[in-house]
Design a protein around this motif. Structure first.
Motif, PDB file in Angstrom:
ATOM      1  N   PRO A  23       7.225   2.089   4.861  1.00  0.00           N
ATOM      2  CA  PRO A  23       6.640   2.506   6.177  1.00  0.00           C
ATOM      3  C   PRO A  23       5.859   3.763   6.266  1.00  0.00           C
ATOM      4  N   SER A  24       5.138   3.979   7.254  1.00  0.00           N
ATOM      5  CA  SER A  24       4.111   5.182   7.406  1.00  0.00           C
ATOM      6  C   SER A  24       5.128   6.491   7.285  1.00  0.00           C
ATOM      7  N   GLY A  25       4.484   7.251   6.301  1.00  0.00           N
ATOM      8  CA  GLY A  25       5.349   8.529   6.209  1.00  0.00           C
ATOM      9  C   GLY A  25       6.389   8.442   5.136  1.00  0.00           C
TER      10      GLY A  25
END
Ligand code: ADP
Ligand code: MG
Lengths: 365, 577
Positions: free
Chosen positions: A46-48
């Motif tokens: 996921p993003s991050g």
């Protein structure tokens, strides 16, 4: 493309204990990873979760706090970016807007004191390679997003680097271009045999392109494996949930090989459970077997009556929302081919039976 | 690629130790330049300011006297009066200029009246002239022999009244620019939504326009306030016996050679400007958060009554502005106001050329040119190193801070700091004292903040990965700087150059302490001519300055236009107007 001389046996790239913090925030927790020569590995998460940070550390654009990097038998842990051997492509293309496509692709070649004719030949070769042989005189702003990304790829490959780094190269493109470029990049990579790391948050992209997928979450590696392995035998609940859809059935072990879920005992294909312990069963929707006749397998192990709550059409297949009857068994979803729905008997409200195959019921983590 | 592993390959990572990346010599070079920029800024900005602090707590002989001089100063009623005069005048000017400029900007952005481009240019003309021009012009209109003197009904223009009207003229374009930007940035979609909902015009104004421009208005008010408080030329020429702080500093330093008192007054002057500066700074931080990147510009629709009213208003304001500029130009071309109004070039030939004063105009041109050239190179180079290289976060934070300070320092204060600092016998740079170089340095520092922000904004709009790509392609950063960064940022670079040139032509407060007989500047010459009663030549000199500034602006417009046409192959259509 010049074949890289093997300077050592073993993996082409080895990361050991890579850790990185930004202030108080720890972005990477001791990453260990080995990448073989010529393979395409995706960082998926996921993003991050730290994918870009890890990629930039490999490139030397960011310095790790701890850990070592060995590329092609050479310790590059402390080498500045400009002395490492890689080509890189960013989501934003990062083409120089005031230079022609030709000048963009030749940008790194000019600096290597190559002869003029050699540069011309190489640029022509690269533009042909990415399927844009006649675009040399244009400016980046005159090309579509997908074309610009192809040029960025040509620029990154110009000096025949040993390692190709791609940071979400397809995320800025529209769906059609994304699909097309996916195949092109993979074909190109296999033809050149260049070791490649592709960062993406798109599971489909990772599944379709990778030799191996590195599933990342919150600065840690959750699982490394081939697309099939990661999908079929996810190592952790996170990996199972992030890649594809999955049903989660919480229950209690009722024996070495069975788990009680909502008043029903389900048989598993293992016999190492400790009775009384809480477990979660994971089941892919496509592994649920659907029977139109509600009387099918009455009383048989792992078969229960259910009612269709809703039908979601997804093109090639449909997702059935199912409410098991009689017990407080949790709702679950099942994938069925579209023609199976067309044949009737699976409309919302229909009473059916389902079987949860023991081999498909997994306990993770 | 095995070649890269030769020679000085850094050693392996020591177990259990934090990894430190080896620096390439190019990275070292970039960091060395960054540190040099930081040191230069600190030296030429903080050094002078520090000297003011030191002098303010010393007596004439250099002995420490604590706050004694402050007490002395505040104990003198005439001097204390200056504080109230200064603040009072600045408040009145702010209260009048902001509504005037807002209405003007509103007409330019929200009405469909004809002639907007002309109004915009006329509205900005006062920027081309030194503030002294306004004072001289108002004396011609309303002074002892003024054409419109009866209009004032016996109130003398010399004093608070003259300062206020001259300052309104001088600050109008500054307020106009800021408010225009704020209104242009506002999202047109809000208006379309409001119009489609049938929101009444007045309600729309109070619920959308005013809140949208709020931060711009506050920012403009702070700039006008600071400008008026800091300006020295206007009160010097038209202030009569009405004492203000900026003139007090001048009197202490030039008149009485009392640098310590000057330092005390400087600090008192610095206070309100710093307050305004901090307010503005915090507002700007919020303003950036307010606008979405995809805001759609507002397109005004025809509304005959509103457009008509706005046209009349703008025509009126434009005529008044031109009357001020025109009077100064007119004065320079007639024999002797008000007795002999026949055309003559004698103020130019006899007044400026024969008197040798014309040299100061050429000094100004030279100073402005060097300031624009070297200042732009330094400011843009420093901003580039700041935004596009890596490492040394502390130094970067310090540069950001230093770059924002000059906006909050009045020119008089900076100028006084410069004499104190560079006149000091122990300063190895004291050879600069009384040279053109020191004038250039003071001017670059004085106008640093705006130029720096222009450069940073332009750099931030570039793709952040150009430098990463260059490194991966083994291309040195300075090569990408000159092949990509500079060409792409050229419009902003030219803009900085023009800004520095025009301000170097008109500035007076920062340089009035720093010139020598050999390096006298045009704006200072106006001051001296005016003091000697030579209004004609003073007006002629002001006219020359306006002509020079205007020429550079026209040149800038032409070059920019040619540049954009020639590079439109790759440049996307320029945003804004
Ligand atoms: N320069 C930086 N300073 C502070 N935090 C950062 C910086 N770069 C990344 N991070 C943080 O580190 C985490 C991982 O970022 P990143 O590697 O970009 O994630 P991903 O590429 O997986 O989306 C994020 O939480 C991000 O906010
Ligand atoms: Mg990322």
């Amino acid at each position: 493309m010049a074949e890289n001389a093997r300077s050592s046996e073993g993996p082409y790239l080895r990361l050991t204990g890579i850790a990185k913090s930004f202030g108080r925030f720890q972005a990477l927790h001791g990453i260990d990873l080995a990448i073989e020569r010529g393979e395409l590995v995706t960082f998926l998460g996921p993003s991050g979760c730290g994918k870009t940070t890890l990629l930039r550390i490999v490139a030397g654009l960011e310095a790790q706090d701890w850990g070592t990097i060995v590329q092609d038998g050479r310790d590059i842990s402390r080498l500045p970016a400009i002395r490492r051997d890689y080509g890189i492509v960013f989501q934003s293309y990062a083409l120089f807007p005031n230079l022609t496509i030709h000048a963009n692709v030749a940008y790194g070649l000019v600096n290597r004191r190559k002869g003029r004719s050699e540069i011309e030949r190489r640029v022509a070769e690269l533009l042909k390679l990415v399927g844009l042989p006649d675009s040399g005189a244009k400016y980046p702003g005159q090309l579509s997003g997908g074309q610009q990304q192809r040029i960025a790829l040509a620029r990154a490959l110009a000096s025949a680097p040993g390692l190709l780094l791609l940071d979400e190269p397809l995320s800025a493109l529209d769906a059609l271009e994304r699909l097309r470029l996916r195949g092109e990049i993979r074909a190109l990579q296999q033809r050149l045999g260049v070791t490649t790391i592709l960062v993406t948050h798109d599971q489909e992209e990772a599944l379709s392109m990778a030799d191996r997928i590195v599933v990342m979450n919150a600065g840690r590696i959750e699982q490394v494996g081939s697309p099939r392995a990661v999908y079929e035998t996810p190592a952790t609940p996170f990996a199972a949930d992030f890649i594809g859809k999955i049903n989660v059935l919480p229950g209690v072990a009722a024996g070495r090989d069975r788990v009680r879920v909502g008043g029903r005992a389900l048989l598993l294909a293992r016999n190492d459970l400790i009775e009384g312990s809480a477990v979660k069963l994971y089941l892919r929707p496509e592994d649920v077997v659907v029977h139109r006749d509600p009387a099918t397998g009455q009383g048989a192990a792992n078969t229960l009556a259910a009612q269709v709550a809703k039908v979601e059409f997804l093109g090639a297949f449909c997702v059935l929302g199912l409410a098991p009857e009689g017990t407080d068994f949790p709702a679950l979803s099942a994938n069925v081919p579209r023609h199976a729905v067309d044949a009737g008997g699976l409309e919302p409200g229909a009473h059916i039976a389902i079987t949860l195959p023991p081999a498909a019921l997994r306990i993770l983590g | 690629m095995a070649t890269a592993a030769t020679a000085s390959a850094p050693g392996p990572v020591a177990a259990g130790r934090v990894v430190r990346q080896a620096l390439h010599w190019q990275e070292r070079l970039a960091l060395a330049l960054l540190v040099a920029c930081c040191a230069a800024l600190a030296f030429f900005l903080l050094g002078p300011l520090f000297m003011i602090l030191v002098k303010s707590v010393q007596d004439k002989d250099g002995a420490f006297v604590g706050l004694l001089q402050f007490r002395d100063y505040l104990g003198t009623p005439a001097l204390r009066q200056s504080i109230f005069n200064t603040l009072g005048v600045a408040l009145v000017v702010t209260g009048i200029t902001i509504p005037l400029a807002f209405t003007f900007a509103y007409a330019l952005t929200r009405s469909a009246m004809p002639g907007k481009a002309v109004f915009r240019v006329v509205g900005l003309t006062p920027i081309l002239a030194p503030s002294l021009l306004a004072a001289i012009s108002f004396i011609q209109w309303f002074g002892n022999q003024g054409l419109l003197k009866p209009l004032l009904g016996g109130t003398p223009v010399y004093g608070a009244l003259g300062i206020v009207i001259s300052s309104i003229y001088a600050t109008f374009p500054h307020a106009l620019m800021i408010i225009l930007t704020a209104l242009l940035l506002a999202d047109g979609r809000l208006y379309e939504a409001a119009e489609s909902l049938g929101t009444r015009t007045l309600r729309r104004f109070f619920t959308i326009t005013l809140p949208g421009a709020k931060y711009g208005l506050v920012s403009a008010a702070m700039v006008v306030f600071s400008y008026t408080v800091s300006d020295f030329g206007i009160p010097k020429v038209i202030g009569g016996n009405f004492n203000v702080l900026a003139v007090d500093i001048y009197k202490q330093v030039i008149g009485q050679q009392n640098f310590n008192k000057g330092a005390v007054v400087s600090l008192i002057l610095l206070l309100p400007v710093l307050v305004a500066f901090v307010v503005d700074w915090r507002m700007q931080g919020r303003q950036h958060a307010q606008f979405s990147a995809r805001a759609v510009p507002y397109v005004a629709r025809r509304k005959p009554w509103f457009d008509g009213a706005m046209f009349v208003y703008c025509t009126l304001v434009a005529l008044l502005l031109l009357a001020v500029l025109g009077m100064a130009v007119y004065t320079s071309f007639i024999k002797l106001w008000p007795y002999d109004k026949s055309f003559s070039l004698r103020h130019y030939t006899f007044g400026l050329v024969d008197g040798g004063v014309i040299v100061s105009f050429f000094n100004s041109l030279r100073m402005a040119f060097v300031t624009a050239l070297l200042g732009t190179m330094f400011i843009f180079g420093c901003a580039y190193l700041l935004e596009k290289t890596r490492g040394m976060p502390g130094t970067r934070a310090l540069i950001r801070l230093l770059a924002s300070i000059p906006m909050g320092v009045p020119g008089m204060v900076l100028g006084l700091g410069y004499i104190l600092f560079f006149n000091h016998p122990d300063n190895p740079f004291n050879v600069l004292y009384h040279t053109l170089t020191i004038l250039v340095l003071a001017t670059v520092v004085h106008y640093y903040t705006s130029s720096h922000l222009t450069a940073v904004t332009a750099l931030k709009s570039l793709d952040g990965e150009f430098e990463s790509v260059s490194a991966s392609l083994k291309v040195p950063f300075y090569k990408t700087f000159h092949r990509v960064t500079v060409p792409v940022c050229l419009p902003a670079i030219l803009d900085i150059g023009r800004y520095l040139f025009v301000n170097a032509m008109v500035t007076i407060s920062a340089v009035v302490f720093l010139y020598s007989p050999d390096t006298q500047l045009a704006a200072v010459a106006i001051l001296n001519l005016d003091e000697a009663g030579e209004i004609g030549p003073a007006a002629a000199m002001a006219t020359l300055i306006v002509v020079a500034s205007a020429s550079v602006c026209v040149l800038y417009a032409l070059v920019t236009r040619v540049l954009l046409t020639r590079t439109q192959g790759w440049r996307r259509p320029a945003p804004g107007n």
